[in-house]
Motif scaffolding. Structure first.
Motif, PDB file in Angstrom:
ATOM      1  N   VAL A  72      29.104  17.820  48.807  1.00 52.19           N
ATOM      2  CA  VAL A  72      29.995  17.131  47.881  1.00 52.19           C
ATOM      3  C   VAL A  72      29.671  15.650  47.767  1.00 52.19           C
ATOM      4  CG1 VAL A  72      32.414  16.527  47.458  1.00 52.19           C
ATOM      5  CG2 VAL A  72      31.828  18.799  48.278  1.00 52.19           C
ATOM      6  N   LYS A  76      29.994  13.092  44.490  1.00 48.26           N
ATOM      7  CA  LYS A  76      30.807  11.876  44.439  1.00 48.26           C
ATOM      8  C   LYS A  76      29.949  10.665  44.127  1.00 48.26           C
ATOM      9  CE  LYS A  76      34.426  13.486  47.570  1.00 48.26           C
ATOM     10  NZ  LYS A  76      35.103  13.298  48.882  1.00 48.26           N
ATOM     11  N   ASP A 115      28.244  25.204  41.302  1.00 46.49           N
ATOM     12  CA  ASP A 115      29.611  24.697  41.296  1.00 46.49           C
ATOM     13  C   ASP A 115      29.989  24.161  39.925  1.00 46.49           C
ATOM     14  OD1 ASP A 115      29.891  25.204  44.034  1.00 46.49           O
ATOM     15  OD2 ASP A 115      29.085  23.232  44.558  1.00 46.49           O
ATOM     16  N   VAL A 117      32.006  20.934  38.491  1.00 43.40           N
ATOM     17  CA  VAL A 117      32.484  19.621  38.906  1.00 43.40           C
ATOM     18  C   VAL A 117      33.516  19.141  37.889  1.00 43.40           C
ATOM     19  CG1 VAL A 117      31.849  17.256  39.484  1.00 43.40           C
ATOM     20  CG2 VAL A 117      30.243  19.113  39.931  1.00 43.40           C
ATOM     21  N   TYR A 118      34.659  18.700  38.380  1.00 42.69           N
ATOM     22  CA  TYR A 118      35.753  18.256  37.510  1.00 42.69           C
ATOM     23  C   TYR A 118      35.536  16.798  37.096  1.00 42.69           C
ATOM     24  CZ  TYR A 118      38.349  22.498  38.537  1.00 42.69           C
ATOM     25  OH  TYR A 118      38.735  23.820  38.620  1.00 42.69           O
ATOM     26  N   ASN A 131      44.458  19.831  46.078  1.00 40.55           N
ATOM     27  CA  ASN A 131      43.301  19.065  46.547  1.00 40.55           C
ATOM     28  C   ASN A 131      42.162  19.029  45.540  1.00 40.55           C
ATOM     29  OD1 ASN A 131      42.538  21.709  46.750  1.00 40.55           O
ATOM     30  ND2 ASN A 131      41.708  21.574  48.826  1.00 40.55           N
ATOM     31  N   VAL A 132      42.383  19.539  44.336  1.00 38.56           N
ATOM     32  CA  VAL A 132      41.369  19.453  43.289  1.00 38.56           C
ATOM     33  C   VAL A 132      41.679  18.248  42.409  1.00 38.56           C
ATOM     34  CG1 VAL A 132      40.341  20.566  41.283  1.00 38.56           C
ATOM     35  CG2 VAL A 132      40.942  21.925  43.283  1.00 38.56           C
ATOM     36  N   SER A 133      40.743  17.334  42.347  1.00 40.39           N
ATOM     37  CA  SER A 133      40.927  16.123  41.545  1.00 40.39           C
ATOM     38  C   SER A 133      39.609  15.789  40.870  1.00 40.39           C
ATOM     39  CB  SER A 133      41.389  14.968  42.439  1.00 40.39           C
ATOM     40  OG  SER A 133      40.451  14.731  43.470  1.00 40.39           O
ATOM     41  N   SER A 136      36.012  16.498  42.257  1.00 41.67           N
ATOM     42  CA  SER A 136      35.990  17.679  43.117  1.00 41.67           C
ATOM     43  C   SER A 136      35.112  18.763  42.509  1.00 41.67           C
ATOM     44  CB  SER A 136      37.409  18.233  43.300  1.00 41.67           C
ATOM     45  OG  SER A 136      38.237  17.316  43.965  1.00 41.67           O
ATOM     46  N   SER A 137      34.722  19.722  43.340  1.00 44.25           N
ATOM     47  CA  SER A 137      33.931  20.845  42.849  1.00 44.25           C
ATOM     48  C   SER A 137      34.458  22.133  43.454  1.00 44.25           C
ATOM     49  CB  SER A 137      32.450  20.662  43.186  1.00 44.25           C
ATOM     50  OG  SER A 137      32.261  20.631  44.591  1.00 44.25           O
TER      51      SER A 137
END
Length: 267
Positions: A72, A76, A115, A117-118, A131-133, A136-137
């Motif tokens: 991750v 980021k 994945d 990714v948001y 916990n998804v923001s 996040s993936s």
């Protein structure tokens, strides 16, 4: 700047670290130290030390078989650039309007290896994964946006993305795919109808629906809506949410270069 002056400012250790990270691609998601050494032109011992350093910093992860895979931290690291890209700019307004009109959590995501990714996430007070923001993936195989994007890939590219993926660990919801056969059947259906859905595959009590976003070159992202399963059945999502999501995907796609007036998502 003259080449000699460029050499003065070159940090060889950083250069080697970037070469190691660049060895990983969607088709090469898991690599051993010897493979990284061969691809990057770095001695095996050096490649292994760099990989271990990257693992300690959260940029790669060492798997049980000794191979390494991007973690991750890489996502980021690149997120600051992603935030300013034209897809985010094009989707921000339409997604905010969609959240206002539906009262549900609205998302924008892109595919990165296996994945999703948001890049944007407009939450509501209703139940969603806490916990998804943004940044996040989640595993693409268990998310609506991820399956939507996977379904648009060519067979060879899809095989490369899915190679080595452990479906048993991808999703934690009760209906997550556990075999390649059920996943491929789902992706085929997603491809045929043009939109993806996850039904308690990410987590118990969570459903989502998604559509691809296109520019002139093809699919570049997906937009989706996440809902509480206790309030929204699959059928209700299709009849009451899908059209609004389709209009949003159309708006974003047109902003990204589709010809004005062309219907990207016919009903």
């Amino acid at each position: 700047m003259p080449e000699s002056m460029n050499a003065r400012y070159r940090i060889s250790s950083l250069d080697k670290g970037l070469k190691v990270l660049s060895s990983f691609t969607p088709q090469r998601r898991q690599l051993g130290a010897s493979e990284v050494a061969r691809l990057s032109g770095i001695p095996v011992s050096t490649a292994y030390r760099i990989l271990r350093t990257l693992a300690d910093s959260g940029f790669v992860e060492q798997l049980e078989d000794g191979n390494f895979t991007p973690a991750v931290g890489v996502l980021k690291l690149g997120f600051a650039a992603l935030q300013s890209n034209e897809v985010v700019e094009a989707a921000s307004g339409p997604l905010r309007e969609l959240r206002k009109s539906t009262g549900e959590t609205c998302n924008l995501g892109v595919l990165s290896c296996g994945d999703v990714v948001y890049l944007l996430r407009y939450k509501t007070s209703h139940y969603v994964i806490g916990n998804v923001s943004v940044g996040s993936s989640l595993a693409a195989t268990c998310t609506a946006m991820g399956k939507t994007l996977l379904a648009t890939l060519e067979p060879e590219e899809l095989s490369g993305v899915l190679a080595g993926m452990d479906l048993g660990r991808a999703g934690v919801g009760p209906r997550a795919h556990r075999t390649a056969e059920t996943l491929m059947a789902d992706l085929a259906e997603t491809r045929d109808r043009g939109w993806g859905m996850q039904d308690e595959e990410v987590a118990h009590g969570l459903r989502a629906i998604a559509l691809p976003v296109r520019n002139l070159d093809g699919v570049v992202a997906a937009v989706g809506i996440s809902v509480e399963g206790a309030r929204w059945s699959r059928e209700r999502m299709i009849t009451e949410i899908l059209d609004a999501l389709r209009e949003t995907a159309q708006k974003v796609s047109l902003r990204l270069g589709h010809l004005e007036g062309v219907t990207v998502y016919p009903r």
